[in-house]
Write an enzyme that holds these catalytic residues in place. Sequence first.
Site, PDB file in Angstrom:
ATOM      1  N   ASP A 148       0.836  -1.204   0.000  1.00 51.44           N
ATOM      2  CA  ASP A 148       0.000   0.000   0.000  1.00 51.44           C
ATOM      3  C   ASP A 148       0.870   1.254   0.000  1.00 51.44           C
ATOM      4  OD1 ASP A 148      -2.235  -1.620   0.205  1.00 51.44           O
ATOM      5  OD2 ASP A 148      -2.341  -1.437   2.388  1.00 51.44           O
ATOM      6  N   ARG A 202     -11.862  -0.220  -7.148  1.00 47.33           N
ATOM      7  CA  ARG A 202     -11.708   0.292  -5.782  1.00 47.33           C
ATOM      8  C   ARG A 202     -11.406   1.787  -5.762  1.00 47.33           C
ATOM      9  NH1 ARG A 202      -8.497  -4.452  -2.387  1.00 47.33           N
ATOM     10  NH2 ARG A 202      -9.762  -6.203  -3.137  1.00 47.33           N
ATOM     11  N   ASP A 220      -5.437   2.632   1.642  1.00 47.15           N
ATOM     12  CA  ASP A 220      -6.239   1.610   2.319  1.00 47.15           C
ATOM     13  C   ASP A 220      -6.461   1.944   3.783  1.00 47.15           C
ATOM     14  OD1 ASP A 220      -6.281   0.226  -0.036  1.00 47.15           O
ATOM     15  OD2 ASP A 220      -5.422  -1.622   0.775  1.00 47.15           O
ATOM     16  N   ASP A 239      -0.469  -3.449  -4.446  1.00 47.88           N
ATOM     17  CA  ASP A 239      -1.786  -3.591  -3.824  1.00 47.88           C
ATOM     18  C   ASP A 239      -2.527  -2.263  -3.931  1.00 47.88           C
ATOM     19  OD1 ASP A 239      -3.915  -4.821  -2.578  1.00 47.88           O
ATOM     20  OD2 ASP A 239      -3.035  -4.836  -0.600  1.00 47.88           O
TER      21      ASP A 239
END
Length: 373
Positions: free
Chosen positions: A167, A249, A200, A196
């Site tokens: 992340d 996302r 997040d 990734d």
Amino acid sequence: MSRARSRRVHATLAALAVTAATGAAVTLPEAAAQPRASAVAGGADGYATQNGGTTGGAGGKTVRATTGTAIHAALCDRAAADTPVTIEVEGTINHANTKKVSGESCNTAAGVIELKQISNVTLVGVGSGAVFDQLGIHIRDSHNIIIQNVTVRNVKKSGSPTSNGGDAIGMESDVRNVWVDHTTLEASGGESEGYDGLFDMKDNTRYVTLSYSVLRDSGRGGLVGSSESDVSNGFITYHHNKYENIDSRTPLLRGGTSHIYNNYYVRLNESGINSRAGAKAKVDHNYFKDSKDVLGTFYTDAAGYWQVSGNTFDRVTWSPADDEYDPAGPNPTSNTTVSIPYPYTLDSAGCVPDVVGRTAGAGTGLKVSDGRC
């Protein structure tokens, strides 16, 4: 375009362009009453203003750092873990110059910028800029954190070198009150290339604002909640950000409440805002372009909800619904209501590409919308 400066204005816009799968312009009416209030100049806004507010290292000393080790040392040199500090960062921060530093006021680790079990910290890029190269920023069990004017790029979870679970910026474990502003978060591919998420939040992270940032060239923009049972996160604001060439996302929401306004989405390749597991999103005056399935509940049968107003859909395509794929379009309508507790400014959706193009990302002089396009 002329815009009033009062804290709340009742205004009716004639129409906002909404483009269906054919590309033909269609208009959707918007609510007549729109919030018209700006946050304090230079300070946090959105949900980061709630729960006591977010001030970072205000009132503390200022330290300059040109390595990751120096960032850790600035944290560890404080009198206590909650002593305010502003860390001005310049140069390239990477694995070679980021080592663990020990002290009673910090809990750091090599190979990642570790903001763990601390509070009252500002991390801001200055001078020629700050680039975190293949090195993530990890916020864990911390509160009152500001990250501003930095670039974080190519953080990997597999391959070499790895950092922060892949992340760019990751938050977890009872994090509270974080403002991330004027950042550039980017990767060079998706999970198969070792990356990734860019932004997040999980494990009870709340009261976060992401503003005036660029997120690009990644398989995953970011998530709120790591699984369908991780629904203790929420109260997240996303505004005046640019999401470009992202597969999905933007964000993925599992539970909680989010406010998503005045963002510019271009080339969302698979899906966009994915509200699921009871999440509620207020989706205001965003501009979606050259994208697919930009809003809905995707890859699950655990429904999420949205309230939509004044968005523009420009060459957006929509897929048929099935048991685990429920796009909101081609004519998105609200299926919930979301009450926003703070004042905020709305730019018209038609202005968003111009406004965000001039203001978002690191190295833009911390410019913000002036209400014109």
